[in-house]
Write a protein that holds these residues in place. Structure first.
Motif, PDB file in Angstrom:
ATOM      1  N   ARG A  85      23.466  28.870 -12.765  1.00 11.52           N
ATOM      2  CA  ARG A  85      22.057  29.059 -12.336  1.00 11.52           C
ATOM      3  C   ARG A  85      21.309  28.221 -13.473  1.00 11.52           C
ATOM      4  O   ARG A  85      20.087  27.727 -12.841  1.00 11.52           O
ATOM      5  CB  ARG A  85      21.392  30.392 -12.382  1.00 11.52           C
ATOM      6  CG  ARG A  85      21.955  31.252 -11.145  1.00 11.52           C
ATOM      7  CD  ARG A  85      22.050  30.846 -10.024  1.00 11.52           C
ATOM      8  NE  ARG A  85      20.756  30.281  -9.574  1.00 11.52           N
ATOM      9  CZ  ARG A  85      20.289  29.662  -8.457  1.00 11.52           C
ATOM     10  NH1 ARG A  85      21.126  28.892  -7.589  1.00 11.52           N
ATOM     11  NH2 ARG A  85      18.884  29.342  -8.508  1.00 11.52           N
ATOM     12  N   LEU A  86      21.435  28.252 -14.748  1.00 12.04           N
ATOM     13  CA  LEU A  86      20.519  27.607 -15.628  1.00 12.04           C
ATOM     14  C   LEU A  86      20.477  26.181 -15.458  1.00 12.04           C
ATOM     15  O   LEU A  86      19.213  25.524 -15.447  1.00 12.04           O
ATOM     16  CB  LEU A  86      21.378  27.898 -16.948  1.00 12.04           C
ATOM     17  CG  LEU A  86      20.421  27.082 -18.221  1.00 12.04           C
ATOM     18  CD1 LEU A  86      19.156  27.714 -18.489  1.00 12.04           C
ATOM     19  CD2 LEU A  86      21.327  26.997 -19.481  1.00 12.04           C
ATOM     20  N   PRO A  87      21.558  25.469 -14.670  1.00 10.02           N
ATOM     21  CA  PRO A  87      20.913  23.982 -14.676  1.00 10.02           C
ATOM     22  C   PRO A  87      19.932  23.780 -13.236  1.00 10.02           C
ATOM     23  O   PRO A  87      19.519  22.703 -13.385  1.00 10.02           O
ATOM     24  CB  PRO A  87      22.466  23.470 -14.032  1.00 10.02           C
ATOM     25  CG  PRO A  87      23.518  24.191 -14.714  1.00 10.02           C
ATOM     26  CD  PRO A  87      22.869  25.357 -14.697  1.00 10.02           C
ATOM     27  N   GLU A  89      17.831  26.411 -12.660  1.00 12.45           N
ATOM     28  CA  GLU A  89      16.432  27.253 -12.754  1.00 12.45           C
ATOM     29  C   GLU A  89      15.556  26.744 -14.154  1.00 12.45           C
ATOM     30  O   GLU A  89      14.573  26.737 -14.291  1.00 12.45           O
ATOM     31  CB  GLU A  89      16.791  28.547 -12.957  1.00 12.45           C
ATOM     32  CG  GLU A  89      17.630  29.292 -11.959  1.00 12.45           C
ATOM     33  CD  GLU A  89      16.696  29.724 -10.850  1.00 12.45           C
ATOM     34  OE1 GLU A  89      15.322  29.771 -11.141  1.00 12.45           O
ATOM     35  OE2 GLU A  89      17.030  30.248  -9.712  1.00 12.45           O
ATOM     36  N   GLN A  90      16.453  26.347 -15.001  1.00 13.04           N
ATOM     37  CA  GLN A  90      15.914  25.709 -16.353  1.00 13.04           C
ATOM     38  C   GLN A  90      15.170  26.543 -17.057  1.00 13.04           C
ATOM     39  O   GLN A  90      14.120  26.452 -17.634  1.00 13.04           O
ATOM     40  CB  GLN A  90      15.306  24.346 -16.048  1.00 13.04           C
ATOM     41  CG  GLN A  90      16.097  23.088 -15.617  1.00 13.04           C
ATOM     42  CD  GLN A  90      16.929  22.737 -16.741  1.00 13.04           C
ATOM     43  OE1 GLN A  90      16.561  22.123 -17.653  1.00 13.04           O
ATOM     44  NE2 GLN A  90      18.462  22.972 -16.637  1.00 13.04           N
ATOM     45  N   GLU A  91      15.470  27.929 -16.948  1.00 16.19           N
ATOM     46  CA  GLU A  91      14.695  29.171 -17.512  1.00 16.19           C
ATOM     47  C   GLU A  91      15.771  30.105 -18.217  1.00 16.19           C
ATOM     48  O   GLU A  91      17.028  30.072 -17.955  1.00 16.19           O
ATOM     49  CB  GLU A  91      14.285  29.787 -16.576  1.00 16.19           C
ATOM     50  CG  GLU A  91      12.743  29.369 -15.334  1.00 16.19           C
ATOM     51  CD  GLU A  91      11.647  29.252 -16.346  1.00 16.19           C
ATOM     52  OE1 GLU A  91      11.588  30.112 -17.458  1.00 16.19           O
ATOM     53  OE2 GLU A  91      10.543  28.705 -16.044  1.00 16.19           O
TER      54      GLU A  91
END
Length: 277
Positions: A85-87, A89-91
């Motif tokens: 998810r990080l790629p 959401e970038q959160e």
């Protein structure tokens, strides 16, 4: 005055009512060291909505199911998030969902006693620090361990720690990530009291019961005045206290407290106006 009586069980939290005016909240993910996931924050906020709306509830105890209080982020869930998810959401994992919970604990009208039954590390320690009082089992261990996984304290630790243990000790805990035992935690001011493991919850409930018996408006005002004083100078704190005291002069509890003291009898606080003569 109404008080919720039935216990409540959500997906990740339990709530019981062990004494008059007291709610016992339990983080209920024991197989995952009560690690924080979005569902736990959702359930926690849902319970706070319910309890804060009930004037019969006047104090909370927070503890963990199983052997741990809270290990902070659920690292397995965090790994999945980082990979999947990080790629998108970038959160940072959990950060935005946890911020409202930390704020809610510190601004709640209810005094909150953390009953630290086992390990409390990283975000789990921060969760305990956001409470007003802390009682730890003699088996408990605590640490601001973010740095050990490549992070800085992310859920209020850099705010709470210096105010509770001083800047030097806060720097040592946060920079080393060291875990301290219960005796050391008591010595440096990280917790208020220690308890035997099988007496911890009872001791925390007893303390919360004492708070619940006090005038609830005075308790709420005192909690918020203490919190505000962390970031105020003396003049501002004194001015805040003046207006808090002015407001409390118009409560039934103050009048009851004065009369009870003069009549040398226990005060009868937290009654509805319809119950007063």
């Amino acid at each position: 005055m109404t008080t919720t009586q039935d216990s409540v069980e959500l997906d990740t939290m339990r709530c019981a009512f062990p004494a008059e005016g007291v709610a016992l909240l339990t983080l209920n993910r024991p197989d995952f060291a009560n690690g924080v996931v979005p569902e736990l924050v959702r359930d926690f906020l849902r319970l706070l909505d319910r309890l804060e709306a009930d004037n019969g509830i006047r104090a909370l105890v927070l503890t963990g199911a199983g052997r741990q209080f809270c290990a902070g982020a659920d690292l397995k869930a965090m790994r999945t998030y980082l990979e999947e998810r990080l790629p998108v959401e970038q959160e940072p994992f959990n950060a935005r969902i946890l911020f409202p919970l930390t704020q809610r604990l510190t601004t709640s009208r209810l005094p909150i006693v953390a009953a630290i039954n086992g390990g409390a590390t990283a975000g789990g320690l921060d969760l305990a620090l956001a409470c007003d009082l802390r009682i730890a089992s003699r088996r408990a261990k605590m640490g601001e361990t973010y740095v050990k996984v490549g992070l800085a304290p992310g859920n209020g630790g850099t705010y709470f720690l210096p105010r509770l243990v001083g800047s030097g000790m806060a720097a040592e805990l946060a920079l080393t990530g060291d875990v301290v035992d219960a005796e050391r935690a008591l010595a440096i001011g990280l917790v208020n009291h220690l308890a035997e493991p099988d007496e911890l919850v009872d001791d925390a409930v007893a303390l919360a019961t004492k708070l619940a018996a006090r005038p609830r408006r005075a308790i709420e005002a005192t909690k918020q005045a203490l919190r505000a004083a962390w970031s105020q100078d003396l003049t501002t704190a004194m001015n805040t206290s003046f207006w808090v005291t002015s407001a409390l002069h118009h409560t039934d509890d103050l009048h009851e407290g004065v009369v009870a003291a003069l009549e040398k009898r226990p005060p009868r606080y937290n009654r509805d106006r319809t119950q007063l003569p």
